[in-house]
Design a protein around this motif. Sequence first.
Motif, short mmCIF file in Angstrom:
data_model
loop_
_atom_site.label_atom_id
_atom_site.label_comp_id
_atom_site.label_asym_id
_atom_site.label_seq_id
_atom_site.Cartn_x
_atom_site.Cartn_y
_atom_site.Cartn_z
N LYS A 301 122.12 -12.29 74.01
CA LYS A 301 122.17 -12.40 72.54
C LYS A 301 122.84 -13.73 72.17
O LYS A 301 123.91 -14.06 72.69
N ILE A 302 122.19 -14.48 71.28
CA ILE A 302 122.72 -15.76 70.81
C ILE A 302 123.03 -15.65 69.32
O ILE A 302 122.17 -15.23 68.54
N SER A 303 124.24 -16.02 68.93
CA SER A 303 124.64 -16.01 67.52
C SER A 303 125.13 -17.40 67.14
O SER A 303 125.87 -18.04 67.91
N ILE A 304 124.74 -17.86 65.96
CA ILE A 304 125.17 -19.16 65.45
C ILE A 304 125.87 -18.91 64.11
O ILE A 304 125.28 -18.33 63.20
N THR A 305 127.12 -19.35 64.01
CA THR A 305 127.91 -19.11 62.80
C THR A 305 128.30 -20.44 62.17
O THR A 305 128.76 -21.35 62.86
N VAL A 328 111.88 -17.40 80.80
CA VAL A 328 112.01 -16.72 79.51
C VAL A 328 110.77 -15.87 79.28
O VAL A 328 109.64 -16.36 79.33
N THR A 329 110.98 -14.56 79.03
CA THR A 329 109.87 -13.64 78.84
C THR A 329 109.59 -13.39 77.37
O THR A 329 108.44 -13.36 76.94
N GLU A 330 110.66 -13.20 76.59
CA GLU A 330 110.48 -12.92 75.17
C GLU A 330 111.69 -13.39 74.39
O GLU A 330 112.83 -13.29 74.87
N GLU A 373 117.86 -12.56 70.21
CA GLU A 373 118.02 -12.09 71.58
C GLU A 373 116.84 -12.59 72.41
O GLU A 373 115.75 -12.81 71.89
N LEU A 374 117.09 -12.80 73.70
CA LEU A 374 116.03 -13.22 74.59
C LEU A 374 116.09 -12.43 75.89
O LEU A 374 117.18 -12.03 76.34
N ILE A 375 114.93 -12.18 76.45
CA ILE A 375 114.80 -11.48 77.72
C ILE A 375 114.30 -12.46 78.76
O ILE A 375 113.32 -13.18 78.53
N LEU A 376 114.98 -12.51 79.89
CA LEU A 376 114.63 -13.43 80.96
C LEU A 376 114.33 -12.65 82.24
O LEU A 376 115.04 -11.68 82.57
N LYS A 377 113.30 -13.05 82.94
CA LYS A 377 112.96 -12.42 84.21
C LYS A 377 113.85 -12.99 85.31
O LYS A 377 114.08 -14.19 85.37
N LYS A 378 114.35 -12.11 86.16
CA LYS A 378 115.24 -12.55 87.22
C LYS A 378 114.49 -13.29 88.32
O LYS A 378 113.40 -12.88 88.73
#
Length: 439
Positions: A301-305, A328-330, A373-378
Amino acid sequence: MVFNRYAYPLLSAIVIVMIFSHAVAFDPLDPTGNITIKWDVMSWTPDGYVAVVTMTNFQMYRHIMSPGWTFGWTWSKKEVIWGMVGAQATEQGDCSKFKGNIPHCCKKNPTVVDLLPGVPYNQQIANCCKGGVLASRGQDPSAAVSSFQVSVGLAGTSNKTVRLPKNFTLLGPGRGYTCSQAKPVPPTIFMSADGRRRTQAMMTWNVTCTYSQILASKNPTCCVSLSSFYNSTITPCPSCSCGCQNNNSCVTSGSETIRSVVGTNKPAINKAPLLQCTQHMCPIRVHWHVKLNYKEYWRVKISITNFNYQVNYTKWTLVVQHPNLNNVTEVFSFAYKPLAPYKSTNDSGMFYGLKFFNDVLMEAGEDGNIQSELILKKDIETFTFKQGWAFPRNIYFNGEECKMPLPEDYPYLPNSAHSNQIVSLTLAVFLLLTLLAFW
Protein backbone atom coordinates in the motif's frame (compact mmCIF):
# COMPACT_ATOMS: atom_id res chain seq x y z
CA MET A 1 55.93 17.68 -19.11
CA VAL A 2 56.76 19.49 -15.87
CA PHE A 3 54.00 20.83 -13.61
CA ASN A 4 54.55 23.49 -11.00
CA ARG A 5 53.09 23.13 -7.53
CA TYR A 6 49.90 24.98 -8.49
CA ALA A 7 49.14 22.81 -11.51
CA TYR A 8 47.83 19.74 -9.70
CA PRO A 9 45.23 21.57 -7.53
CA LEU A 10 44.09 23.54 -10.57
CA LEU A 11 43.80 20.41 -12.71
CA SER A 12 41.90 18.61 -9.94
CA ALA A 13 39.47 21.51 -9.62
CA ILE A 14 38.81 21.52 -13.37
CA VAL A 15 38.15 17.77 -13.38
CA ILE A 16 35.76 18.05 -10.42
CA VAL A 17 33.84 20.90 -12.07
CA MET A 18 33.55 18.95 -15.33
CA ILE A 19 32.31 15.82 -13.57
CA PHE A 20 29.81 17.78 -11.45
CA SER A 21 28.48 19.77 -14.38
CA HIS A 22 27.75 16.56 -16.28
CA ALA A 23 26.16 14.97 -13.21
CA VAL A 24 23.79 17.90 -12.86
CA ALA A 25 22.30 17.40 -16.32
CA PHE A 26 22.25 13.56 -16.41
CA ASP A 27 19.43 11.50 -14.94
CA PRO A 28 20.06 7.73 -15.05
CA LEU A 29 16.31 7.05 -14.79
CA ASP A 30 15.58 9.37 -17.72
CA PRO A 31 18.85 9.75 -19.67
CA THR A 32 17.28 11.46 -22.70
CA GLY A 33 14.87 13.66 -20.75
CA ASN A 34 14.91 17.40 -21.46
CA ILE A 35 12.68 20.32 -22.42
CA THR A 36 13.35 21.39 -26.01
CA ILE A 37 12.36 24.88 -27.13
CA LYS A 38 11.99 25.33 -30.89
CA TRP A 39 11.94 28.84 -32.38
CA ASP A 40 10.43 28.86 -35.90
CA VAL A 41 10.57 32.09 -37.94
CA MET A 42 7.33 31.87 -39.94
CA SER A 43 7.36 35.15 -41.88
CA TRP A 44 9.27 38.40 -42.34
CA THR A 45 7.97 41.87 -41.42
CA PRO A 46 9.27 45.33 -42.44
CA ASP A 47 11.61 45.45 -39.44
CA GLY A 48 11.80 41.86 -38.20
CA TYR A 49 9.87 38.63 -38.17
CA VAL A 50 6.98 36.63 -36.70
CA ALA A 51 7.97 33.40 -34.93
CA VAL A 52 6.20 30.51 -33.23
CA VAL A 53 7.98 29.26 -30.11
CA THR A 54 7.18 25.66 -29.11
CA MET A 55 8.17 24.12 -25.78
CA THR A 56 8.12 20.30 -25.65
CA ASN A 57 8.71 18.32 -22.47
CA PHE A 58 10.60 15.10 -23.31
CA GLN A 59 11.06 14.18 -19.63
CA MET A 60 9.38 10.95 -18.56
CA TYR A 61 8.35 11.99 -15.05
CA ARG A 62 9.30 15.63 -14.44
CA HIS A 63 6.69 18.22 -15.29
CA ILE A 64 5.96 21.89 -14.63
CA MET A 65 2.96 22.43 -12.40
CA SER A 66 0.91 25.53 -11.57
CA PRO A 67 1.67 28.47 -11.48
CA GLY A 68 3.59 27.42 -14.58
CA TRP A 69 6.77 28.02 -16.54
CA THR A 70 8.69 31.27 -16.92
CA PHE A 71 10.83 31.60 -20.04
CA GLY A 72 13.45 34.28 -20.66
CA TRP A 73 16.36 35.26 -22.90
CA THR A 74 18.64 38.17 -23.84
CA TRP A 75 18.41 39.86 -27.24
CA SER A 76 21.60 39.99 -29.32
CA LYS A 77 20.84 43.44 -30.76
CA LYS A 78 18.20 46.06 -29.92
CA GLU A 79 15.16 43.93 -30.68
CA VAL A 80 11.72 44.64 -29.24
CA ILE A 81 8.55 42.58 -29.01
CA TRP A 82 5.76 44.27 -30.98
CA GLY A 83 3.14 41.75 -29.95
CA MET A 84 2.45 38.26 -28.62
CA VAL A 85 -0.30 35.67 -29.00
CA GLY A 86 -0.71 32.89 -26.44
CA ALA A 87 1.73 34.40 -23.93
CA GLN A 88 2.80 37.73 -22.49
CA ALA A 89 5.93 39.47 -21.21
CA THR A 90 5.88 40.11 -17.47
CA GLU A 91 7.33 43.65 -17.91
CA GLN A 92 7.07 46.18 -20.70
CA GLY A 93 10.34 47.96 -19.96
CA ASP A 94 11.32 51.43 -21.18
CA CYS A 95 9.53 52.14 -24.48
CA SER A 96 9.76 55.94 -24.19
CA LYS A 97 11.65 56.34 -27.49
CA PHE A 98 8.65 55.00 -29.42
CA LYS A 99 5.82 57.30 -30.51
CA GLY A 100 2.38 56.15 -31.54
CA ASN A 101 2.69 52.36 -31.86
CA ILE A 102 4.15 51.19 -28.55
CA PRO A 103 5.81 47.72 -28.38
CA HIS A 104 4.55 45.01 -26.08
CA CYS A 105 8.03 44.75 -24.49
CA CYS A 106 11.23 46.78 -24.86
CA LYS A 107 13.41 44.97 -22.30
CA LYS A 108 16.82 43.68 -23.32
CA ASN A 109 16.13 40.49 -21.34
CA PRO A 110 12.35 39.82 -21.56
CA THR A 111 10.60 37.26 -19.37
CA VAL A 112 7.54 35.50 -20.79
CA VAL A 113 4.71 33.54 -19.14
CA ASP A 114 1.85 31.50 -20.55
CA LEU A 115 -1.69 32.89 -20.64
CA LEU A 116 -4.39 31.42 -18.42
CA PRO A 117 -7.12 29.18 -19.84
CA GLY A 118 -10.23 30.95 -21.05
CA VAL A 119 -8.63 34.00 -22.72
CA PRO A 120 -10.42 35.36 -25.83
CA TYR A 121 -10.01 33.23 -28.95
CA ASN A 122 -8.10 35.94 -30.85
CA GLN A 123 -5.36 35.78 -28.18
CA GLN A 124 -4.82 32.04 -28.58
CA ILE A 125 -2.79 29.73 -30.80
CA ALA A 126 -2.55 25.92 -30.73
CA ASN A 127 -1.12 24.48 -27.47
CA CYS A 128 -1.20 27.81 -25.62
CA CYS A 129 -3.01 29.15 -22.62
CA LYS A 130 -2.61 26.36 -20.06
CA GLY A 131 -1.39 28.58 -17.24
CA GLY A 132 2.15 27.36 -17.87
CA VAL A 133 1.39 23.78 -16.84
CA LEU A 134 3.47 21.34 -18.87
CA ALA A 135 2.84 17.62 -18.38
CA SER A 136 5.62 15.04 -18.56
CA ARG A 137 5.94 12.91 -21.68
CA GLY A 138 5.48 9.70 -19.72
CA GLN A 139 2.26 10.85 -18.10
CA ASP A 140 0.41 12.77 -20.84
CA PRO A 141 2.24 13.37 -24.15
CA SER A 142 -0.66 15.41 -25.55
CA ALA A 143 -0.28 17.95 -22.71
CA ALA A 144 3.54 18.03 -22.83
CA VAL A 145 3.61 20.84 -25.44
CA SER A 146 3.19 24.60 -25.02
CA SER A 147 3.39 27.27 -27.74
CA PHE A 148 3.15 31.01 -28.28
CA GLN A 149 3.64 33.47 -31.15
CA VAL A 150 5.92 36.49 -30.97
CA SER A 151 6.33 39.42 -33.38
CA VAL A 152 9.90 40.76 -33.16
CA GLY A 153 10.95 44.20 -34.36
CA LEU A 154 14.27 46.02 -34.88
CA ALA A 155 15.67 42.62 -35.86
CA GLY A 156 17.07 41.26 -39.09
CA THR A 157 14.77 40.62 -42.03
CA SER A 158 16.63 37.67 -43.55
CA ASN A 159 18.50 34.54 -42.51
CA LYS A 160 21.77 36.45 -42.81
CA THR A 161 20.81 39.46 -40.68
CA VAL A 162 18.82 37.83 -37.85
CA ARG A 163 20.86 37.27 -34.68
CA LEU A 164 19.88 34.44 -32.37
CA PRO A 165 18.91 35.37 -28.78
CA LYS A 166 21.18 34.10 -26.00
CA ASN A 167 21.26 33.37 -22.25
CA PHE A 168 18.01 31.40 -22.21
CA THR A 169 16.38 30.61 -18.86
CA LEU A 170 13.50 28.30 -17.96
CA LEU A 171 12.02 28.21 -14.49
CA GLY A 172 9.16 26.31 -12.90
CA PRO A 173 7.71 26.23 -9.38
CA GLY A 174 10.49 25.28 -6.98
CA ARG A 175 13.03 24.33 -9.63
CA GLY A 176 15.09 25.58 -12.51
CA TYR A 177 16.63 24.30 -15.70
CA THR A 178 20.01 24.87 -17.30
CA CYS A 179 19.53 25.87 -20.93
CA SER A 180 21.94 25.61 -23.83
CA GLN A 181 22.69 28.35 -26.30
CA ALA A 182 20.45 28.51 -29.37
CA LYS A 183 21.55 26.19 -32.16
CA PRO A 184 20.45 26.64 -35.81
CA VAL A 185 18.77 23.50 -37.18
CA PRO A 186 17.12 22.64 -40.52
CA PRO A 187 13.88 24.64 -40.94
CA THR A 188 10.82 22.86 -39.57
CA ILE A 189 8.50 21.28 -42.16
CA PHE A 190 4.76 21.83 -41.66
CA MET A 191 1.97 19.80 -43.24
CA SER A 192 -1.41 21.32 -44.11
CA ALA A 193 -4.55 20.03 -42.41
CA ASP A 194 -5.53 17.97 -45.45
CA GLY A 195 -2.02 16.53 -45.74
CA ARG A 196 -1.58 17.70 -49.33
CA ARG A 197 0.77 20.67 -48.93
CA ARG A 198 4.15 21.02 -47.23
CA THR A 199 5.52 24.35 -46.08
CA GLN A 200 8.59 25.20 -44.04
CA ALA A 201 9.81 27.83 -41.62
CA MET A 202 12.12 30.59 -42.87
CA MET A 203 14.66 29.54 -40.25
CA THR A 204 14.64 27.46 -37.06
CA TRP A 205 16.79 27.21 -33.95
CA ASN A 206 16.57 24.95 -30.90
CA VAL A 207 17.35 25.43 -27.23
CA THR A 208 17.71 22.40 -24.91
CA CYS A 209 16.98 22.79 -21.18
CA THR A 210 17.86 20.09 -18.65
CA TYR A 211 16.84 19.78 -15.02
CA SER A 212 19.42 21.36 -12.71
CA GLN A 213 19.90 20.09 -9.16
CA ILE A 214 21.88 23.26 -8.39
CA LEU A 215 18.83 25.43 -9.06
CA ALA A 216 16.47 23.13 -7.15
CA SER A 217 15.74 23.40 -3.44
CA LYS A 218 18.79 23.02 -1.20
CA ASN A 219 16.77 20.65 1.00
CA PRO A 220 14.71 17.62 -0.07
CA THR A 221 11.02 18.31 -0.64
CA CYS A 222 9.70 14.88 0.35
CA CYS A 223 10.46 11.98 2.66
CA VAL A 224 9.55 8.31 3.06
CA SER A 225 8.15 6.38 6.03
CA LEU A 226 7.85 2.59 6.23
CA SER A 227 5.74 -0.11 7.90
CA SER A 228 4.86 -3.77 7.44
CA PHE A 229 2.31 -6.40 8.46
CA TYR A 230 5.01 -8.44 10.22
CA ASN A 231 6.11 -5.71 12.64
CA SER A 232 4.05 -3.23 14.66
CA THR A 233 6.84 -0.66 14.48
CA ILE A 234 6.38 2.25 12.05
CA THR A 235 9.61 3.76 10.76
CA PRO A 236 8.92 7.51 10.43
CA CYS A 237 10.59 9.97 8.07
CA PRO A 238 14.02 10.96 9.37
CA SER A 239 13.89 14.04 11.61
CA CYS A 240 14.50 17.32 9.78
CA SER A 241 14.35 15.51 6.41
CA CYS A 242 13.44 18.75 4.64
CA GLY A 243 14.77 21.21 7.22
CA CYS A 244 14.08 21.82 10.89
CA GLN A 245 11.37 23.82 12.59
CA ASN A 246 11.84 27.45 13.48
CA ASN A 247 9.46 30.17 14.63
CA ASN A 248 8.19 30.95 11.13
CA SER A 249 8.62 27.70 9.24
CA CYS A 250 5.36 25.94 10.09
CA VAL A 251 1.93 26.20 11.71
CA THR A 252 0.08 23.82 13.98
CA SER A 253 -3.17 22.25 12.85
CA GLY A 254 -6.28 24.20 13.85
CA SER A 255 -4.43 27.53 14.14
CA GLU A 256 -5.98 30.82 13.02
CA THR A 257 -3.32 31.14 10.30
CA ILE A 258 -4.47 27.93 8.64
CA ARG A 259 -8.14 28.90 8.77
CA SER A 260 -7.35 32.18 7.01
CA VAL A 261 -5.55 30.61 4.03
CA VAL A 262 -6.86 27.07 3.57
CA GLY A 263 -8.53 26.70 0.20
CA THR A 264 -6.82 29.73 -1.36
CA ASN A 265 -4.15 27.66 -3.15
CA LYS A 266 -1.90 30.72 -3.28
CA PRO A 267 1.77 30.92 -2.27
CA ALA A 268 2.68 32.80 0.88
CA ILE A 269 3.81 36.40 0.58
CA ASN A 270 7.42 35.50 1.30
CA LYS A 271 7.16 32.56 -1.16
CA ALA A 272 7.89 30.10 1.66
CA PRO A 273 5.49 27.13 1.85
CA LEU A 274 2.96 27.14 4.66
CA LEU A 275 3.64 23.73 6.16
CA GLN A 276 2.04 21.78 8.95
CA CYS A 277 4.47 21.38 11.84
CA THR A 278 6.00 17.89 11.71
CA GLN A 279 9.24 16.29 12.86
CA HIS A 280 10.32 15.91 9.22
CA MET A 281 9.13 19.35 7.90
CA CYS A 282 8.49 18.06 4.38
CA PRO A 283 5.68 19.24 2.09
CA ILE A 284 5.19 15.63 0.95
CA ARG A 285 5.43 12.33 2.81
CA VAL A 286 5.28 8.99 1.00
CA HIS A 287 4.40 5.94 3.11
CA TRP A 288 5.26 2.42 1.90
CA HIS A 289 3.41 -0.34 3.75
CA VAL A 290 4.08 -4.03 3.12
CA LYS A 291 0.49 -5.15 3.58
CA LEU A 292 0.02 -8.86 2.84
CA ASN A 293 1.93 -12.00 1.93
CA TYR A 294 0.39 -14.59 -0.39
CA LYS A 295 1.80 -17.86 -1.69
CA GLU A 296 2.92 -16.46 -5.06
CA TYR A 297 2.27 -12.73 -4.60
CA TRP A 298 2.72 -9.93 -2.10
CA ARG A 299 0.80 -6.68 -1.62
CA VAL A 300 1.95 -3.12 -0.94
CA LYS A 301 0.00 0.00 0.00
CA ILE A 302 1.36 3.42 -1.02
CA SER A 303 0.06 6.63 0.59
CA ILE A 304 1.05 10.18 -0.34
CA THR A 305 0.25 12.97 2.12
CA ASN A 306 0.45 16.70 1.44
CA PHE A 307 1.53 18.85 4.41
CA ASN A 308 1.53 22.11 2.42
CA TYR A 309 -1.55 24.20 3.18
CA GLN A 310 -1.24 26.36 0.07
CA VAL A 311 -0.32 24.05 -2.82
CA ASN A 312 -2.34 21.60 -4.88
CA TYR A 313 0.03 19.24 -6.69
CA THR A 314 -1.38 18.95 -10.21
CA LYS A 315 -0.37 16.04 -12.45
CA TRP A 316 1.89 14.65 -9.72
CA THR A 317 4.26 11.75 -10.39
CA LEU A 318 5.84 9.16 -8.11
CA VAL A 319 8.88 7.16 -9.24
CA VAL A 320 9.88 4.06 -7.26
CA GLN A 321 13.01 1.94 -7.53
CA HIS A 322 12.56 -1.65 -6.35
CA PRO A 323 13.94 -4.92 -7.83
CA ASN A 324 10.49 -6.57 -7.91
CA LEU A 325 8.82 -3.89 -10.04
CA ASN A 326 9.44 -6.01 -13.13
CA ASN A 327 6.71 -8.29 -11.73
CA VAL A 328 3.95 -5.77 -11.03
CA THR A 329 0.68 -7.65 -11.56
CA GLU A 330 -1.97 -5.09 -10.69
CA VAL A 331 -2.13 -1.46 -9.53
CA PHE A 332 -5.30 -0.06 -7.93
CA SER A 333 -6.38 3.62 -8.31
CA PHE A 334 -3.03 4.83 -9.72
CA ALA A 335 -1.75 4.60 -13.28
CA TYR A 336 1.60 2.83 -13.69
CA LYS A 337 4.32 2.89 -16.33
CA PRO A 338 7.66 1.01 -16.09
CA LEU A 339 10.93 2.85 -16.60
CA ALA A 340 13.74 0.70 -18.00
CA PRO A 341 16.50 2.88 -19.43
CA TYR A 342 19.35 0.36 -19.41
CA LYS A 343 18.49 -2.89 -17.65
CA SER A 344 16.77 -5.90 -19.15
CA THR A 345 15.01 -6.44 -15.81
CA ASN A 346 13.11 -3.30 -14.86
CA ASP A 347 13.66 -2.04 -11.31
CA SER A 348 11.97 1.37 -11.61
CA GLY A 349 8.49 2.59 -12.47
CA MET A 350 6.34 5.70 -12.47
CA PHE A 351 3.00 6.00 -10.70
CA TYR A 352 0.62 8.88 -11.40
CA GLY A 353 -3.02 9.85 -10.86
CA LEU A 354 -5.97 8.84 -12.98
CA LYS A 355 -7.35 11.77 -14.97
CA PHE A 356 -10.28 13.55 -13.29
CA PHE A 357 -10.03 11.17 -10.32
CA ASN A 358 -6.83 11.65 -8.34
CA ASP A 359 -4.38 13.44 -10.66
CA VAL A 360 -4.50 16.41 -8.26
CA LEU A 361 -3.10 15.98 -4.75
CA MET A 362 -5.04 18.54 -2.74
CA GLU A 363 -3.49 20.90 -0.21
CA ALA A 364 -2.98 19.77 3.39
CA GLY A 365 -6.11 18.93 5.27
CA GLU A 366 -8.90 16.40 5.02
CA ASP A 367 -8.43 15.81 1.29
CA GLY A 368 -4.63 16.09 1.22
CA ASN A 369 -4.03 12.37 0.91
CA ILE A 370 -4.13 9.84 -1.92
CA GLN A 371 -3.35 6.14 -1.82
CA SER A 372 -3.16 3.00 -3.87
CA GLU A 373 -2.26 -0.66 -3.57
CA LEU A 374 -0.23 -2.87 -5.86
CA ILE A 375 0.18 -6.62 -6.18
CA LEU A 376 3.55 -8.02 -7.21
CA LYS A 377 4.39 -11.57 -8.25
CA LYS A 378 7.20 -13.13 -6.28
CA ASP A 379 10.47 -13.92 -7.99
CA ILE A 380 11.42 -17.13 -6.15
CA GLU A 381 15.12 -16.57 -6.79
CA THR A 382 15.30 -13.14 -5.17
CA PHE A 383 12.15 -12.56 -3.10
CA THR A 384 12.56 -12.26 0.66
CA PHE A 385 11.29 -10.18 3.55
CA LYS A 386 14.71 -10.28 5.22
CA GLN A 387 17.03 -7.28 5.60
CA GLY A 388 14.46 -4.77 4.36
CA TRP A 389 14.33 -6.21 0.83
CA ALA A 390 10.59 -5.47 0.53
CA PHE A 391 11.14 -1.72 0.92
CA PRO A 392 12.00 0.64 -1.97
CA ARG A 393 15.57 1.61 -2.76
CA ASN A 394 14.64 5.17 -3.79
CA ILE A 395 11.47 7.21 -4.22
CA TYR A 396 11.03 10.43 -6.22
CA PHE A 397 8.00 12.73 -6.00
CA ASN A 398 7.57 15.12 -8.94
CA GLY A 399 11.13 14.33 -9.96
CA GLU A 400 12.65 15.24 -6.57
CA GLU A 401 14.46 12.51 -4.63
CA CYS A 402 12.83 11.83 -1.26
CA LYS A 403 14.75 11.37 1.99
CA MET A 404 14.77 7.69 2.99
CA PRO A 405 15.21 6.22 6.50
CA LEU A 406 18.48 4.46 7.25
CA PRO A 407 18.42 0.70 6.49
CA GLU A 408 19.10 -0.17 10.13
CA ASP A 409 15.83 1.58 11.08
CA TYR A 410 13.64 -0.50 8.74
CA PRO A 411 10.95 -2.71 10.36
CA TYR A 412 12.66 -6.04 10.98
CA LEU A 413 11.29 -9.56 10.65
CA PRO A 414 10.04 -10.84 14.03
CA ASN A 415 11.39 -14.32 13.24
CA SER A 416 14.99 -13.13 13.46
CA ALA A 417 14.31 -11.18 16.63
CA HIS A 418 12.41 -14.15 18.10
CA SER A 419 15.33 -16.48 17.31
CA ASN A 420 17.72 -14.15 19.06
CA GLN A 421 15.45 -14.06 22.10
CA ILE A 422 15.33 -17.90 22.21
CA VAL A 423 19.12 -18.15 21.98
CA SER A 424 19.52 -15.58 24.75
CA LEU A 425 16.96 -17.30 26.96
CA THR A 426 18.55 -20.74 26.39
CA LEU A 427 21.98 -19.38 27.30
CA ALA A 428 20.61 -17.75 30.45
CA VAL A 429 18.93 -21.02 31.56
CA PHE A 430 22.16 -22.96 30.87
CA LEU A 431 24.22 -20.56 32.98
CA LEU A 432 21.64 -20.66 35.77
CA LEU A 433 21.65 -24.49 35.84
CA THR A 434 25.47 -24.51 35.83
CA LEU A 435 25.56 -22.19 38.83
CA LEU A 436 22.98 -24.30 40.70
CA ALA A 437 25.05 -27.43 40.05
CA PHE A 438 28.04 -25.86 41.84
CA TRP A 439 25.98 -24.26 44.63
